[in-house]
Design an enzyme around this catalytic site. Structure first.
Site, PDB file in Angstrom:
ATOM      1  N   ASP A 174      20.774  21.934  -8.805  1.00 46.48           N
ATOM      2  CA  ASP A 174      19.555  21.482  -8.127  1.00 46.48           C
ATOM      3  C   ASP A 174      18.370  21.336  -9.096  1.00 46.48           C
ATOM      4  O   ASP A 174      17.439  20.565  -8.863  1.00 46.48           O
ATOM      5  CB  ASP A 174      19.126  22.477  -7.032  1.00 46.48           C
ATOM      6  CG  ASP A 174      20.276  23.072  -6.244  1.00 46.48           C
ATOM      7  OD1 ASP A 174      21.369  23.200  -6.802  1.00 46.48           O
ATOM      8  OD2 ASP A 174      20.067  23.432  -5.078  1.00 46.48           O
ATOM      9  N   ASP A 222      11.627  26.075  -8.573  1.00 44.43           N
ATOM     10  CA  ASP A 222      11.490  25.051  -7.532  1.00 44.43           C
ATOM     11  C   ASP A 222      10.138  24.343  -7.519  1.00 44.43           C
ATOM     12  O   ASP A 222       9.834  23.618  -6.570  1.00 44.43           O
ATOM     13  CB  ASP A 222      11.747  25.682  -6.155  1.00 44.43           C
ATOM     14  CG  ASP A 222      13.202  26.080  -5.983  1.00 44.43           C
ATOM     15  OD1 ASP A 222      14.065  25.246  -6.313  1.00 44.43           O
ATOM     16  OD2 ASP A 222      13.467  27.207  -5.544  1.00 44.43           O
TER      17      ASP A 222
END
Ligand code: GLY
Length: 408
Positions: A180, A120
């Protein structure tokens, strides 16, 4: 229609023509919308002395918070940087206060540049340090972003051709990748274009990692109808696909709406960075599925295959992400019809998100964008919908600033 209503109706139509095909849309009051978001952002700063307690989600008016290592940590500083950018554009008297606020919430993420335990880093550090550098030009911000790219690149295994999303970097049993992850490629591509390299390599390695990841994502995550899988499990030694499933959608073969918007946005960004047309084509495939399944209010359900389609099962954060992606497609495409279509799709979405029921100035809500969904889960005990999520306001701000710039 009486005279008063007729006047209001006339006022609510505007010709949107700034370099785009002439279209009609409801007026979007950018100044009012940004001011309302800014007011709620300032409240968290004023009430939270620990500048590393990052807003995450809320049912009421107080954010639950997470530490710097959480994937959402960059969205609050990122929202403060966007507000600072808008404050500069409008010459707000307190613009320096917004810069100081943004910086004070960015500093707490500094150590994350060395993180190799998750994928992330793009969300966390491009949205904080990336904006900080873009808006101030101060080199110490840039150095953090370049190191973060080095760290993220360590999660790539050539045998698989994808960056590992979840799990330990040396796990030789499982290799999990989620859709994602397309959003984190912007970190690598930006670093490659700005003097960054892998730990032992070259900028070209960062580009190769990104393109290999995007190419295999297009192959493994897209179904024939251009809906996307959320999670793909692979064999870390051979790269063979073991299983495709969902963690936040309704079912393994359903289409989780936010995942679809990460795909639209991520492939549009890859096109921006590479100018390779296959990436905008992939973004358009995901966008076509999204738009074909969108309800009349331009806000998707948390899962496109959900029977739970009421307001409390919507994901307005997915709509905000899609809106930003549509503006990007409109800006990047060299096809006038695509430009016009996606400008209109973005404006329609933004128009819906900046009014009731999705836009809330109520002090009872921590966020301004409401009716967001963290996940859809068939078991209601694990489902989290009808909530506030910090990234919803972040992408709404991005869309507002983009729209505002396009009007000039
Ligand atoms: N990237 C995690 C999510 O979209 O919920």
């Amino acid at each position: 229609m009486n005279l008063f209503r007729a006047t209001l109706y006339t006022l609510s139509l505007v010709l949107v023509s700034a370099g785009h095909a002439a279209t009609t849309a409801l007026v979007i009051d950018t100044d009012r919308a940004v001011a309302a978001i800014a007011k709620k952002l300032a409240l968290h700063d004023a009430g939270q002395p620990d500048k590393a307690a990052y807003p995450n989600e809320a049912k009421g008016n107080k954010w639950s918070t997470v530490p710097a290592k959480d994937w959402v940590s960059g969205f609050y500083p990122g929202s403060l940087w966007y507000t600072y950018e808008f404050a500069q554009r409008r010459h707000w008297a307190d613009q320096e206060t917004w810069r100081q606020r943004a910086d004070s919430w960015t500093v707490g993420l500094t150590d994350e540049q060395f993180t190799t335990t998750n994928h992330d880093l793009g969300f966390m550090l491009m949205d904080s340090f990336g904006h900080a550098y873009r808006l101030t030009g101060e080199p110490h911000y840039k150095a953090v972003v370049l190191q973060a790219a080095k760290s993220l690149a360590k999660r790539f295994r050539p045998e698989v051709g994808l960056i590992r999303s979840w799990g330990s970097i040396d796990d030789m049993k499982n290799y999990t990748v989620i859709i994602d992850n397309m959003m984190n490629l912007e970190l690598l591509m930006w670093a490659a274009a700005n003097g960054g390299t892998t730990q032992d390599g070259t900028a070209q390695d960062l580009v190769q990692i990104s393109t290999l990841h995007a190419n295999r994502t297009a192959k493994e995550f897209f179904r024939p109808d251009n809906s996307t899988y959320h999670v793909v499990e692979l064999d870390p030694s051979t790269g063979a696909v073991k299983r495709k499933h969902t963690a936040q959608g309704k079912a393994d073969e359903s289409c989780w709406s936010r995942g679809q918007t990460w795909a639209i946005y991520g492939f549009a960004s890859m096109y921006e960075a590479t100018k390779d047309k296959k990436y905008i084509e992939q973004s358009l495939k995901a966008a076509d599925y999204y738009l074909a399944h969108l309800p009349a209010d331009h806000v998707p359900p948390a899962d496109f295959n959900s029977e739970l389609t009421g307001l409390e099962f919507k994901d307005s954060s997915a709509a905000a992400i899609a809106c930003c992606a549509f503006f990007r497609i409109s800006r990047l495409s060299d096809d006038p019809a695509v430009k016009a279509r996606f400008w209109q799709a973005a404006v329609d979405t933004l128009s819906s998100l900046t009014r009731a029921p999705y836009f809330s100035e109520s002090p009872d809500k921590a966020s301004t964008l409401v009716y967001q969904a963290r996940n859809y889960h068939p078991d209601a005990n694990h489902r989290l919908t009808n909530t506030s999520l910090i990234w919803g306001d972040y992408y709404l701000l991005e869309a507002l600033l983009t729209y505002d710039a396009g009007q000039k």
